[in-house]
Motif scaffolding. Sequence first.
Motif, PDB file in Angstrom:
ATOM      1  N   ALA A 184       0.681   3.470  -8.994  1.00  0.00           N
ATOM      2  CA  ALA A 184      -0.003   2.197  -8.846  1.00  0.00           C
ATOM      3  C   ALA A 184      -0.161   1.506 -10.197  1.00  0.00           C
ATOM      4  O   ALA A 184       0.047   0.297 -10.324  1.00  0.00           O
ATOM      5  CB  ALA A 184      -1.368   2.407  -8.193  1.00  0.00           C
ATOM      6  N   SER A 229      -3.567   7.188   3.072  1.00  0.00           N
ATOM      7  CA  SER A 229      -3.830   7.186   1.631  1.00  0.00           C
ATOM      8  C   SER A 229      -5.188   7.809   1.346  1.00  0.00           C
ATOM      9  O   SER A 229      -5.376   8.480   0.336  1.00  0.00           O
ATOM     10  CB  SER A 229      -3.822   5.773   1.059  1.00  0.00           C
ATOM     11  OG  SER A 229      -2.852   5.008   1.650  1.00  0.00           O
ATOM     12  N   SER A 285      -2.816  -4.488  -4.184  1.00  0.00           N
ATOM     13  CA  SER A 285      -1.940  -4.699  -3.025  1.00  0.00           C
ATOM     14  C   SER A 285      -2.234  -6.047  -2.370  1.00  0.00           C
ATOM     15  O   SER A 285      -1.320  -6.758  -1.959  1.00  0.00           O
ATOM     16  CB  SER A 285      -2.146  -3.593  -1.990  1.00  0.00           C
ATOM     17  OG  SER A 285      -1.899  -2.341  -2.570  1.00  0.00           O
ATOM     18  N   LEU A 337      -3.828   2.952   5.349  1.00  0.00           N
ATOM     19  CA  LEU A 337      -5.098   3.165   4.647  1.00  0.00           C
ATOM     20  C   LEU A 337      -5.652   4.556   4.941  1.00  0.00           C
ATOM     21  O   LEU A 337      -6.104   5.263   4.032  1.00  0.00           O
ATOM     22  CB  LEU A 337      -6.120   2.094   5.056  1.00  0.00           C
ATOM     23  CG  LEU A 337      -5.925   0.705   4.450  1.00  0.00           C
ATOM     24  CD1 LEU A 337      -6.945  -0.278   5.004  1.00  0.00           C
ATOM     25  CD2 LEU A 337      -6.042   0.766   2.927  1.00  0.00           C
ATOM     26  N   GLU A 360      -5.456   9.029  -2.407  1.00  0.00           N
ATOM     27  CA  GLU A 360      -4.768   8.095  -3.298  1.00  0.00           C
ATOM     28  C   GLU A 360      -5.391   6.718  -3.250  1.00  0.00           C
ATOM     29  O   GLU A 360      -5.038   5.851  -4.039  1.00  0.00           O
ATOM     30  CB  GLU A 360      -3.295   7.983  -2.904  1.00  0.00           C
ATOM     31  CG  GLU A 360      -2.504   9.231  -3.209  1.00  0.00           C
ATOM     32  CD  GLU A 360      -1.161   9.252  -2.507  1.00  0.00           C
ATOM     33  OE1 GLU A 360      -0.342  10.097  -2.867  1.00  0.00           O
ATOM     34  OE2 GLU A 360      -0.946   8.433  -1.588  1.00  0.00           O
ATOM     35  N   LEU A 361      -6.296   6.496  -2.307  1.00  0.00           N
ATOM     36  CA  LEU A 361      -6.835   5.161  -2.106  1.00  0.00           C
ATOM     37  C   LEU A 361      -7.924   4.870  -3.135  1.00  0.00           C
ATOM     38  O   LEU A 361      -8.910   5.588  -3.225  1.00  0.00           O
ATOM     39  CB  LEU A 361      -7.416   5.045  -0.694  1.00  0.00           C
ATOM     40  CG  LEU A 361      -7.889   3.650  -0.282  1.00  0.00           C
ATOM     41  CD1 LEU A 361      -6.729   2.695  -0.185  1.00  0.00           C
ATOM     42  CD2 LEU A 361      -8.621   3.707   1.047  1.00  0.00           C
ATOM     43  N   THR A 362      -7.705   3.816  -3.925  1.00  0.00           N
ATOM     44  CA  THR A 362      -8.744   3.384  -4.857  1.00  0.00           C
ATOM     45  C   THR A 362      -8.991   1.899  -4.645  1.00  0.00           C
ATOM     46  O   THR A 362      -8.172   1.203  -4.041  1.00  0.00           O
ATOM     47  CB  THR A 362      -8.310   3.581  -6.323  1.00  0.00           C
ATOM     48  OG1 THR A 362      -7.173   2.737  -6.552  1.00  0.00           O
ATOM     49  CG2 THR A 362      -7.964   5.026  -6.622  1.00  0.00           C
ATOM     50  N   ARG A 379      -4.793  11.461   1.577  1.00  0.00           N
ATOM     51  CA  ARG A 379      -4.071  11.992   0.420  1.00  0.00           C
ATOM     52  C   ARG A 379      -4.828  11.756  -0.876  1.00  0.00           C
ATOM     53  O   ARG A 379      -4.317  12.013  -1.957  1.00  0.00           O
ATOM     54  CB  ARG A 379      -2.686  11.332   0.327  1.00  0.00           C
ATOM     55  CG  ARG A 379      -1.753  11.749   1.449  1.00  0.00           C
ATOM     56  CD  ARG A 379      -0.498  10.871   1.500  1.00  0.00           C
ATOM     57  NE  ARG A 379       0.226  10.820   0.230  1.00  0.00           N
ATOM     58  CZ  ARG A 379       1.516  11.113   0.111  1.00  0.00           C
ATOM     59  NH1 ARG A 379       2.212  11.462   1.157  1.00  0.00           N
ATOM     60  NH2 ARG A 379       2.102  11.021  -1.065  1.00  0.00           N
ATOM     61  N   MET A 389      -6.247  -0.105  -6.355  1.00  0.00           N
ATOM     62  CA  MET A 389      -4.981  -0.087  -5.640  1.00  0.00           C
ATOM     63  C   MET A 389      -5.010  -1.062  -4.459  1.00  0.00           C
ATOM     64  O   MET A 389      -4.057  -1.810  -4.217  1.00  0.00           O
ATOM     65  CB  MET A 389      -4.726   1.332  -5.147  1.00  0.00           C
ATOM     66  CG  MET A 389      -3.649   1.450  -4.124  1.00  0.00           C
ATOM     67  SD  MET A 389      -3.799   3.068  -3.361  1.00  0.00           S
ATOM     68  CE  MET A 389      -2.936   2.770  -1.845  1.00  0.00           C
ATOM     69  N   LEU A 442       0.824  -1.206   0.000  1.00  0.00           N
ATOM     70  CA  LEU A 442       0.000   0.000   0.000  1.00  0.00           C
ATOM     71  C   LEU A 442       0.866   1.267   0.000  1.00  0.00           C
ATOM     72  O   LEU A 442       0.600   2.213  -0.742  1.00  0.00           O
ATOM     73  CB  LEU A 442      -0.919   0.004   1.221  1.00  0.00           C
ATOM     74  CG  LEU A 442      -2.093  -0.980   1.193  1.00  0.00           C
ATOM     75  CD1 LEU A 442      -2.727  -1.097   2.566  1.00  0.00           C
ATOM     76  CD2 LEU A 442      -3.135  -0.538   0.172  1.00  0.00           C
ATOM     77  N   ARG A 449       2.278   1.739  -3.503  1.00  0.00           N
ATOM     78  CA  ARG A 449       1.329   2.179  -4.514  1.00  0.00           C
ATOM     79  C   ARG A 449       0.773   3.569  -4.230  1.00  0.00           C
ATOM     80  O   ARG A 449       0.294   4.241  -5.127  1.00  0.00           O
ATOM     81  CB  ARG A 449       0.188   1.171  -4.618  1.00  0.00           C
ATOM     82  CG  ARG A 449       0.590  -0.061  -5.388  1.00  0.00           C
ATOM     83  CD  ARG A 449      -0.368  -1.200  -5.156  1.00  0.00           C
ATOM     84  NE  ARG A 449      -0.009  -2.339  -5.981  1.00  0.00           N
ATOM     85  CZ  ARG A 449       0.992  -3.165  -5.729  1.00  0.00           C
ATOM     86  NH1 ARG A 449       1.751  -2.972  -4.668  1.00  0.00           N
ATOM     87  NH2 ARG A 449       1.268  -4.177  -6.520  1.00  0.00           N
ATOM     88  N   SER A 450       0.802   3.971  -2.965  1.00  0.00           N
ATOM     89  CA  SER A 450       0.205   5.259  -2.646  1.00  0.00           C
ATOM     90  C   SER A 450       1.152   6.418  -2.940  1.00  0.00           C
ATOM     91  O   SER A 450       0.735   7.553  -2.952  1.00  0.00           O
ATOM     92  CB  SER A 450      -0.168   5.299  -1.168  1.00  0.00           C
ATOM     93  OG  SER A 450       1.007   5.261  -0.398  1.00  0.00           O
TER      94      SER A 450
END
Lengths: 315, 437, 192
Positions: C5, B266, B280, B263, B271-273, B269, B276, B78, B81-82
């Motif tokens: 990502a 992210s 992860s 989490l 960035e959490l999808t 920010r 993603m 995570l 990727r973030s």
Amino acid sequence: ADYNWTFQTSETAGEPGFVNKQKWATSVGVLSGGRIAIEILPIGSVVPHTDTLDAVGAGILQGHLTDPSYFSGKDPAFAMMGNLVGAWSDPFELLGFMESGGGNELYAELVEPYGVHFIGAAATEPEAFVSRVPIRTVADLKGVKLRAPEGMVFEIFSKAGAAPVSLPGSEIFSALDKGVVDAADNTVFATNQALGMNDIAHYPLYPGFHSLPMIDISMNKEIWNGLPEDLKAILSASVKQFSFNHIYSVRQLDAAAVALAKANPEIEIINWSGDERTKFRRIAQQEWQNWASRSEMTQRYYDTVTAYLSGRNLL
Amino acid sequence: MGLSSLGVEYGSYILVAAIFLLLLTGQPLAWVTGLVALVFTFGWFGGMALPLVTARIFGFITEYSLVAIPMFILMAALLDRSGIAKSLFSGMRILAGRLPGGVAVQTLIVAILLAAMSGVIGGEIVLLGILALPQMLRLGYDRNLSIGVVVAGGSLGTMMPPSIVLIIYGLVASVSIADLFLAAITPALMLLGFYVAYVLYICWRNPELGPPMSDEEMAQESIGSALRSLAAPLFIVLVVLGSIYGGIASITEAAAMGVLAVLLISLARRELTFKMLQDSLVHTLETCGMIIWIGIAAAVLVGVYNLMGGNRFVADAILGINAPPVVIIMVMMLILLVLGMFLDWIGIALLTLPIFVPIVIQLGYDPIWFGILFAVNMQVSYLTPPFGPAAFYLKSVAPKEITLKHIYTALLPFIALQLTVLAIILFFPPIATWAIN
Amino acid sequence: MAKVAEIIAKVEDADAEIRTGFDRVIAGSTKILAWTIFAAFVITVVEVVARYVLNSPTFWAHESTTFLIAATFLIGGPIALARDKHIRVRMFYDGVSPARRRLLDIFNSVLALVFFGGLAFAGWIMVSKSWFSPIGELRLEGTGTSWNPPTPALLKMLVLICVSIMFVQTLLHLIAAIRRDVSAPADTAGEK
Ligand code: NA
Ligand code: NA
């Protein structure tokens, strides 16, 4: 030797139980004039502790000296017979029940279908309780976060008002140290003291009241059946001798550890009164009843053990 | 049946030789170890003993402390990727400034923080392997230096409290776990110090190994933004350490608290999808599959070797030595080092500690001191070929062009440093024991 | 930063060396199965909150987490195998000619078949003991706690399922290796 066997135990190599079991194996060697040689292995050496029953039945191991509670997942009777929580405050009470109250017969009947012959029972001193907070009465258990292992212990402490927590043995020390849990069901006093448990949790309960596991000494049935009568007699007698030696040795170690703990002014050893023990036993008895209805065997065991306990005026 | 007529001594040699030979064919390591264990089980004890193999598989996977491994790997995936990781290392580079090797030193400091956050390794090396390794390579750091820093630093988790290795040792030897924890801190920091000194020294000799920033670059970057990039990672570290040392979570649970922190950040920010998160998780599952089956196979091997009487063989070998006590300790260290080439630490602990610890006490040595020697020795075992768990952990996430051979080559100087620390503690016990007296 | 990502996802997809259709199915299932890890994570957080904030620890979190993670570890075996990600020593393997490598693949597949076959046989005995009582009644082995979930029986079954899947995967790899045309090494799997 004519017979070379491997027995797995349920202790790590440093615990008093393991050392005493090794001494038992040595004594079998001496008594049999060298015809039997038994290698004693610590917990998890060959198979996981929950799998020794199957392994002994299959002949992978020739025997084990273990706590029957580890097989509770196979049959709830193992949980009851292995450690009837709150029932015993003294190992000789448990041994008396096994020898003269019908315990041995029931347990032998329980393991027989697994291809296992029950040689005899031993017992340890009641396990001590480690605690960060003083617990002097049943009422003091209210809201206490305490680590409790598999079996019926968890429910009984719930009923007594505590908040039991599941934690593996390897996490107990850190969890107690940092206060994740307030108290923990661990092993005998001497071992807890050696591990430094009492130095981080200053209110151990000793002598214990809640947990007194039976030690099951069994071996592969086929091998047993093929033994000459004199060797069978030697094995049975040596197990009885072991049950005494083990209790005396743990008492001696506990006494030395208690002296050590008393020398530390921060540690207070709490000993429950007979009344509190009975109160706890009554709560426990409700849970025994719940377990009793799970199978024919648990019901028979419940009836037998309560008859014995009331005959001893302990209920 | 055939194999048992070999006797345990020759059985041991053949077992090791078989593993070595089969490894060279390119067969996955897990299958090699597992197959040799299976063949020995069948050949030594017959078909009825085969359930031993699957019983040990079951026993290994249900070990609760392993729950921390997927959590740390997930945390790493995570973070990566973030984009938190990338900005962390860019920030670290700015702070390292003109110091050659500065980012490698910072990575080692991150490693010791991670070590204080966990009880098992695996997760940490994967984490550093995903985060630090590509970033150091991107910043122009030498490949061998980068690999060594990641693996050696990432292995410190089992030296630094709370360490599961020390807890298991305490349980086996019946010695105070608190004392073990206290005694381990100085040697762990000493290892760290040696790594840092080594990195600084070779980068001072040859700055190209860890290129510092140029004056022009320095002029473009602001210290303020660099410090801000550290805020998010610092929050995660605080959550995990706070959970453990604040009595909120057990060591294993704390790893999940770290995932929660990542989490949340992210999310903040933006960035959490879903994708993603799913990627992860997929990455975590695959990585676990790779590294856990190696452990499974090693656990099976230990089970059958114990049943063959391997433990008795080792005990007799030691008791047969007629030498001063310190030589016996050195022989034990040697045995541990050799076993460390083939087994993981759990297996080694199960195999040797029941034999070694009583002898150590009998010889009049402090079992706490021996516990620290054991833990340092296990540090070495993570790194040594052919079975170097730390190398496998890194291999599972490293860029494809980095082979096991590269990794092991890169680890040689770090193994030498570990052996130096081992020797120092062996000959100067107070380095470990001063903290408890 | 969604870009990072995406790049990583692309790199990892390119990494995968899927050799058979069966492997493709196994690798594809990862997208669903991987959520077991997320479930274990959520349960752990719930337990921490229940214990620390509400002072009422659960009786189920510990056993559920152990089960989910153990299951994850097991299914990770076939999944890593489907993507040829199990760690091996490639020193010699990478150095030999395509024809020799084909022979090595055949040899390794046969040995792996012995391994998985042996595991399946042992797993079968283990499963029968954990699903049936000694007198032959269906009785799933539980954890032995008051809750007593049948997770040991399920995990033991999963051991059998996973080693059987790996047996089939390896069998298909063996067939592929036997059929592989080594005169055109460019399209052999495992080269890059
Ligand atoms: Na640690
Ligand atoms: Na190694």
